[in-house]
Design a protein around this motif. Structure first.
Motif, short mmCIF file in Angstrom:
data_model
loop_
_atom_site.label_atom_id
_atom_site.label_comp_id
_atom_site.label_asym_id
_atom_site.label_seq_id
_atom_site.Cartn_x
_atom_site.Cartn_y
_atom_site.Cartn_z
N ALA A 29 11.13 -4.95 -6.29
CA ALA A 29 10.62 -3.60 -6.58
C ALA A 29 9.26 -3.35 -5.95
O ALA A 29 8.46 -4.26 -5.80
CB ALA A 29 10.54 -3.38 -8.09
N MET A 30 9.02 -2.08 -5.60
CA MET A 30 7.71 -1.63 -5.12
C MET A 30 7.11 -0.78 -6.23
O MET A 30 7.66 0.27 -6.55
CB MET A 30 7.90 -0.72 -3.89
N LEU A 31 6.02 -1.21 -6.80
CA LEU A 31 5.39 -0.45 -7.90
C LEU A 31 4.21 0.37 -7.36
O LEU A 31 3.17 -0.20 -7.02
CB LEU A 31 4.93 -1.41 -9.00
N PRO A 32 4.36 1.68 -7.28
CA PRO A 32 3.22 2.49 -6.81
C PRO A 32 2.09 2.45 -7.84
O PRO A 32 2.34 2.47 -9.03
CB PRO A 32 3.78 3.92 -6.73
N VAL A 33 0.86 2.35 -7.35
CA VAL A 33 -0.34 2.47 -8.20
C VAL A 33 -1.17 3.55 -7.51
O VAL A 33 -2.22 3.28 -6.94
CB VAL A 33 -1.10 1.12 -8.29
N ASP A 34 -0.61 4.76 -7.50
CA ASP A 34 -1.03 5.77 -6.54
C ASP A 34 -1.27 7.16 -7.13
O ASP A 34 -1.36 8.13 -6.36
CB ASP A 34 0.01 5.86 -5.41
N SER A 68 0.85 -1.20 0.00
CA SER A 68 0.00 0.00 0.00
C SER A 68 0.88 1.24 0.00
O SER A 68 2.05 1.19 0.43
CB SER A 68 -0.86 0.00 1.27
N GLN A 69 0.32 2.35 -0.40
CA GLN A 69 1.00 3.64 -0.20
C GLN A 69 1.25 3.87 1.28
O GLN A 69 2.16 4.61 1.67
CB GLN A 69 0.17 4.78 -0.78
N ALA A 70 0.43 3.20 2.12
CA ALA A 70 0.55 3.36 3.57
C ALA A 70 1.82 2.73 4.13
O ALA A 70 2.15 2.91 5.30
CB ALA A 70 -0.67 2.73 4.26
N SER A 71 2.56 2.00 3.28
CA SER A 71 3.84 1.43 3.74
C SER A 71 4.89 2.51 3.87
O SER A 71 5.88 2.34 4.57
CB SER A 71 4.33 0.37 2.76
N GLN A 72 4.69 3.62 3.16
CA GLN A 72 5.75 4.63 3.08
C GLN A 72 5.33 6.02 3.53
O GLN A 72 6.12 6.94 3.50
CB GLN A 72 6.28 4.69 1.64
N ARG A 73 4.07 6.18 3.93
CA ARG A 73 3.59 7.47 4.43
C ARG A 73 2.74 7.24 5.67
O ARG A 73 1.95 6.28 5.70
CB ARG A 73 2.72 8.20 3.39
N ASP A 98 -6.80 -0.87 -12.17
CA ASP A 98 -5.45 -0.29 -12.17
C ASP A 98 -4.50 -1.20 -11.40
O ASP A 98 -3.36 -1.43 -11.80
CB ASP A 98 -5.45 1.10 -11.51
N VAL A 99 -4.99 -1.70 -10.26
CA VAL A 99 -4.15 -2.56 -9.41
C VAL A 99 -3.98 -3.93 -10.07
O VAL A 99 -2.87 -4.48 -10.11
CB VAL A 99 -4.77 -2.69 -8.00
N VAL A 100 -5.07 -4.47 -10.60
CA VAL A 100 -5.01 -5.79 -11.26
C VAL A 100 -3.99 -5.76 -12.41
O VAL A 100 -3.16 -6.67 -12.53
CB VAL A 100 -6.41 -6.19 -11.80
N ASN A 101 -4.03 -4.72 -13.23
CA ASN A 101 -3.12 -4.65 -14.39
C ASN A 101 -1.67 -4.64 -13.95
O ASN A 101 -0.81 -5.28 -14.57
CB ASN A 101 -3.41 -3.39 -15.22
#
Ligand code: NDP
Length: 244
Positions: free
Chosen positions: A233-238, A136-141, A214-217
């Protein structure tokens, strides 16, 4: 069209609802042999009806022994999506032991355990594999009331890296997707207040939340041969949230 998915055994956790269910359906459409795991039987029954050919497993991933016993019955897996998670929101000063333990058991420990079981199989069979952890984006903010959730996802990102390090020599790739808010059951539970939504979307350059697709793709890309040289790698979908 994602390459390298057709005919492959795939396991998706938390596949009863939301993002995990959509991943299972998409992998099924791509020709993968999908096993969908979740803890509510009714969701799995309806998924089997929607997508004949999908196998299902019903277990609480917070239960280490039950998870191991259940996964011993699963066939050859090349593609794994660790998607199941809980978001138990509490202000920092009110975080309970129960919420802490449950969150870490499901969001982190189960991802490690399921990956161990699947990776051991891959190595024993001498086949390559791809694992995607849904972070999640919550891992880094830091997000309000997300102390425990943020901590589980931050730990999951490091798990992704250490798994990439140790499984790389076996040609098993491990990556994560890190989405912003998605309006699934989890998203709706925590992001209904208009003020909260406005505060979050104002921090997203694209000015909107992510769609399930968006997340599925992005998950399908990281499972496919098109990302063959990408691991750890961490791929943001954000929509750009983490860039700012
Ligand atoms: P949902 O709550 O909509 O779906 C989660 C699925 O996981 C459900 O099928 C649920 O089953 C299952 N699950 C939960 N706990 C367990 C367990 N102990 N054992 C087995 N299955 C379990 O969530 P989303 O689809 O929104 O989330 C999917 C992933 O995406 C999660 O990792 C989440 O953290 C992440 N994410 C979500 C965002 C969002 O805004 N929605 C944003 C960023 C990341 P049941 O309903 O029966 O409990």
């Amino acid at each position: 069209v994602a390459q390298g998915l057709c005919g492959r055994g795939a396991l998706v956790t938390g596949a009863g609802k939301g993002i995990g269910r959509a991943v299972a359906v998409a992998l099924n459409r791509a020709g993968a042999r999908v096993t969908a795991l979740s803890q509510t039987k009714a969701d799995l029954d309806s998924l089997e009806q929607e997508c004949p050919g999908i196998q299902t497993l019903c277990v609480d991933l917070g239960d280490w022994e039950a998870t191991e016993a259940t996964l011993n019955t699963v066939g050859a897996v090349y593609l794994l999506v660790n998607n199941a998670a809980v978001a138990l929101l509490q202000p920092f000063l009110e975080v309970t032991k129960e919420a802490f333990d449950r969150s870490f058991d499901v969001n982190l420990r189960a991802a490690l355990h399921v990956s161990q079981i699947v990776a051991r199989q891959m190595i024993a069979r001498g086949v390559p594999g791809a694992i995607v952890n849904v972070s999640s984006q919550a891992s880094q903010r830091a997000l309000q009331d997300h102390t425990v959730y943020c901590a589980t996802k931050c730990a999951l990102d490091m798990l992704t890296k250490t798994m990439a390090l140790e499984l790389g020599p076996h040609q098993i790739r491990v990556n994560s997707v890190n989405p912003t808010v998605v309006m699934t059951d989890m998203g709706r539970l925590n992001w209904t207040e208009p003020q909260k939504v406005a505060a979050m979307t104002s921090r997203i350059p694209l000015g909107k939340f992510a769609e399930v697709d968006d997340v599925v793709n992005s998950i399908l890309f990281l499972l496919s041969n098109q990302s063959a040289m990408t691991t750890g790698a961490m791929l943001p979908v954000d929509g750009g949230f983490l860039a700012c």
